[in-house]
Design a protein around this motif. Sequence first.
Motif, mmCIF file in Angstrom:
data_model
loop_
_atom_site.group_PDB
_atom_site.id
_atom_site.type_symbol
_atom_site.label_atom_id
_atom_site.label_comp_id
_atom_site.label_asym_id
_atom_site.label_seq_id
_atom_site.Cartn_x
_atom_site.Cartn_y
_atom_site.Cartn_z
ATOM 1 N N VAL A 89 12.728 17.392 -1.537
ATOM 2 C CA VAL A 89 11.502 16.619 -1.409
ATOM 3 C C VAL A 89 11.289 15.891 -2.744
ATOM 4 N N VAL A 90 10.771 14.688 -2.674
ATOM 5 C CA VAL A 90 10.696 13.798 -3.828
ATOM 6 C C VAL A 90 9.246 13.381 -4.088
ATOM 7 N N ALA A 91 8.702 13.753 -5.231
ATOM 8 C CA ALA A 91 7.336 13.334 -5.570
ATOM 9 C C ALA A 91 7.396 12.267 -6.653
ATOM 10 N N GLY B 268 0.838 -1.194 0.000
ATOM 11 C CA GLY B 268 0.000 0.000 0.000
ATOM 12 C C GLY B 268 0.876 1.250 0.000
ATOM 13 N N GLU B 269 0.260 2.413 -0.169
ATOM 14 C CA GLU B 269 1.016 3.667 -0.289
ATOM 15 C C GLU B 269 1.859 3.924 0.957
ATOM 16 N N PHE B 270 1.228 3.784 2.128
ATOM 17 C CA PHE B 270 1.963 4.153 3.343
ATOM 18 C C PHE B 270 3.079 3.158 3.651
ATOM 19 N N LEU C 281 10.546 2.977 1.821
ATOM 20 C CA LEU C 281 11.524 3.784 1.067
ATOM 21 C C LEU C 281 12.261 4.792 1.945
ATOM 22 N N THR C 282 11.590 5.269 2.973
ATOM 23 C CA THR C 282 12.184 6.380 3.740
ATOM 24 C C THR C 282 12.695 5.928 5.112
ATOM 25 N N LYS C 283 12.752 4.609 5.267
ATOM 26 C CA LYS C 283 13.223 4.029 6.530
ATOM 27 C C LYS C 283 14.632 4.547 6.871
ATOM 28 N N LEU D 191 15.327 2.774 -7.299
ATOM 29 C CA LEU D 191 15.253 4.193 -7.625
ATOM 30 C C LEU D 191 15.639 5.031 -6.406
ATOM 31 N N PHE D 192 15.070 4.672 -5.287
ATOM 32 C CA PHE D 192 15.298 5.438 -4.066
ATOM 33 C C PHE D 192 16.727 5.296 -3.558
ATOM 34 N N SER D 193 17.336 4.134 -3.816
ATOM 35 C CA SER D 193 18.721 3.972 -3.368
ATOM 36 C C SER D 193 19.622 4.954 -4.121
ATOM 37 N N LEU E 295 4.725 1.499 1.391
ATOM 38 C CA LEU E 295 5.812 1.782 0.442
ATOM 39 C C LEU E 295 6.620 2.980 0.934
ATOM 40 N N ILE E 296 5.931 4.048 1.317
ATOM 41 C CA ILE E 296 6.642 5.248 1.776
ATOM 42 C C ILE E 296 7.543 4.906 2.966
ATOM 43 N N SER E 297 6.998 4.141 3.916
ATOM 44 C CA SER E 297 7.835 3.905 5.092
ATOM 45 C C SER E 297 8.996 2.969 4.749
ATOM 46 N N GLY F 60 11.911 16.558 9.432
ATOM 47 C CA GLY F 60 11.971 15.976 8.086
ATOM 48 C C GLY F 60 10.707 15.200 7.775
ATOM 49 N N ILE F 61 10.885 13.965 7.304
ATOM 50 C CA ILE F 61 9.751 13.122 6.937
ATOM 51 C C ILE F 61 8.915 12.762 8.160
ATOM 52 N N GLY F 62 7.592 12.687 7.983
ATOM 53 C CA GLY F 62 6.761 12.132 9.039
ATOM 54 C C GLY F 62 5.611 13.000 9.496
ATOM 55 N N ASP F 63 5.594 14.267 9.094
ATOM 56 C CA ASP F 63 4.434 15.089 9.453
ATOM 57 C C ASP F 63 3.817 15.617 8.161
ATOM 58 N N ASP F 64 2.898 16.553 8.267
ATOM 59 C CA ASP F 64 2.254 17.080 7.060
ATOM 60 C C ASP F 64 3.202 17.935 6.230
ATOM 61 N N ALA F 65 4.186 18.509 6.885
ATOM 62 C CA ALA F 65 5.167 19.319 6.166
ATOM 63 C C ALA F 65 6.490 19.260 6.908
ATOM 64 N N ASP G 12 19.714 16.615 2.894
ATOM 65 C CA ASP G 12 18.678 15.887 3.634
ATOM 66 C C ASP G 12 17.453 15.642 2.753
ATOM 67 N N LEU G 13 16.914 14.417 2.820
ATOM 68 C CA LEU G 13 15.643 14.116 2.154
ATOM 69 C C LEU G 13 14.555 14.366 3.198
ATOM 70 N N VAL G 14 13.726 15.358 2.997
ATOM 71 C CA VAL G 14 12.811 15.759 4.078
ATOM 72 C C VAL G 14 11.329 15.562 3.772
ATOM 73 N N GLY G 15 11.015 14.924 2.642
ATOM 74 C CA GLY G 15 9.602 14.697 2.380
ATOM 75 C C GLY G 15 9.338 14.415 0.933
ATOM 76 N N GLY G 16 8.057 14.330 0.601
ATOM 77 C CA GLY G 16 7.684 14.051 -0.769
ATOM 78 C C GLY G 16 6.231 13.663 -0.859
ATOM 79 N N ASP G 17 5.894 13.057 -1.978
ATOM 80 C CA ASP G 17 4.533 12.574 -2.157
ATOM 81 C C ASP G 17 4.605 11.347 -3.062
ATOM 82 N N THR G 18 3.692 10.430 -2.883
ATOM 83 C CA THR G 18 3.709 9.183 -3.644
ATOM 84 C C THR G 18 2.294 8.885 -4.111
ATOM 85 N N THR G 19 2.159 8.629 -5.416
ATOM 86 C CA THR G 19 0.829 8.378 -5.940
ATOM 87 C C THR G 19 0.881 7.397 -7.111
HETATM 88 P P1 ADP Z 1 0.079 13.661 3.154
HETATM 89 O O1 ADP Z 1 -1.086 12.735 3.087
HETATM 90 O O2 ADP Z 1 0.015 14.687 4.236
HETATM 91 O O3 ADP Z 1 0.475 14.201 1.815
HETATM 92 P P2 ADP Z 1 1.782 11.440 2.940
HETATM 93 O O4 ADP Z 1 1.108 10.295 3.544
HETATM 94 O O5 ADP Z 1 1.779 11.605 1.471
HETATM 95 O O6 ADP Z 1 1.300 12.755 3.647
HETATM 96 O O7 ADP Z 1 3.299 11.422 3.411
HETATM 97 C C1 ADP Z 1 3.667 11.082 4.725
HETATM 98 C C2 ADP Z 1 5.088 11.501 4.946
HETATM 99 O O8 ADP Z 1 5.937 10.804 4.058
HETATM 100 C C3 ADP Z 1 5.322 12.993 4.701
HETATM 101 O O9 ADP Z 1 6.288 13.456 5.605
HETATM 102 C C4 ADP Z 1 5.844 13.020 3.289
HETATM 103 O O10 ADP Z 1 6.655 14.148 3.072
HETATM 104 C C5 ADP Z 1 6.627 11.711 3.212
HETATM 105 N N1 ADP Z 1 6.684 11.176 1.858
HETATM 106 C C6 ADP Z 1 5.667 10.762 1.074
HETATM 107 N N2 ADP Z 1 6.100 10.336 -0.121
HETATM 108 C C7 ADP Z 1 7.449 10.484 -0.110
HETATM 109 C C8 ADP Z 1 8.486 10.252 -1.052
HETATM 110 N N3 ADP Z 1 8.256 9.775 -2.289
HETATM 111 N N4 ADP Z 1 9.746 10.550 -0.677
HETATM 112 C C9 ADP Z 1 10.009 11.045 0.533
HETATM 113 N N5 ADP Z 1 9.088 11.288 1.475
HETATM 114 C C10 ADP Z 1 7.811 11.021 1.165
#
Ligand code: ADP
Length: 342
Positions: free
Chosen positions: A90-92, A7-9, A15-17, A107-109, A11-13, A29-34, A121-128
Amino acid sequence: MDIKELGEFGLISRLTKDIKPQHSSTLKGIGDDAAVLDFGQEQTLVTTDILLEGVHFNLEYVPLKHLGYKAAVVNFSDIYAMNGRPTQIVVALGISKRFTVEQMEELFSGIRLACEVYGVDLVGGDTTASYTGLTISITCLGVAKKEDIVYRNGAKVNDLICCTGNLGAAYLGLQLLERERLVAEVSPEEAQKAFEGKEYLLERQLKPEARKDVIEALRKAGIKPTSMMDISDGLSSELLHICKESKVGCCVYSGKIPVDYEAVAMAEELNFDIVTCALNGGEDYELLFTIDQKDYEKIIPVEDVNIIGYIQKPELGSVLMGRNGEEIALKAQGFDAFPEGK
Ligand code: ADP
Ligand code: MG
């Protein structure tokens, strides 16, 4: 593994472990809304790059790890081109169904390796999910002291034009990969043989580096360029950008444009003109900059910098001086995301 299983979450965890921020400017960094960043007194630089499968890369010959590395590095290059230091990305990701968890880890490696090498520092992103292949969009933040930032518009008449490294190899590497892609369909061994002795060209295309070293060397040498940009679309096109923004002309000596011997050999093999490849081939990610003539002595010992010409009055135009003294007007034939008629 099918991404659906995680699932999305999940996968994110995966990749960003274990990602731990190194910069004191990264408060969260990663883990909150921003992410939360604090740049103190320094100015913030922001740049973004989007890579679409089928437009910017072809996974038939681009390894995913290299792709991740390159996607990050091209952003760092833009920050260095402002004379800044990249600090966070930040990586989308848009991921189509045909990709597995393992492939996204590959890819993430690459992205993580680039962050390690350049201290970012990798501090966030979005995955879809995506219906149209793989999309990677990376946004990079950086910092610089206000007085250190170098724009494209500061070139003055009589400044020296410098470029780092060598040009054209990344373009020729791409030509080689494209040619062998067709061969590889019939005979992978043949294609592999064709790459022998051309490793540098492949590396330049698949795993480019940003010129952090030169930015640091210039600082050490006490040189602040008067204008600067990175060469992503080709020397001609970038020179014309600097000239337009700075309202000046330029004269570049074709014999001074740096090229690598593997690139020269490849150009010959393909019946291409090497200077044309160096002028118009893109993706070298070298730096193009101008310096005041008074810095001439200081730049000589700086490694891997070539003086290729000088800035002149705008009335004199932007020209390339050939080996026999002939002048040719510079034209931008570099990469254009929206070519006419397409
Ligand atoms: P939201 O629903 O608020 O957009 P997400 O569930 O998408 O939050 O993301 C949860 C956390 O994981 C956030 O800190 C976000 O920045 C991070 N994140 C999501 N996708 C990636 C990615 N591809 N690379 C790095 N961090 C990511
Ligand atoms: Mg999200």
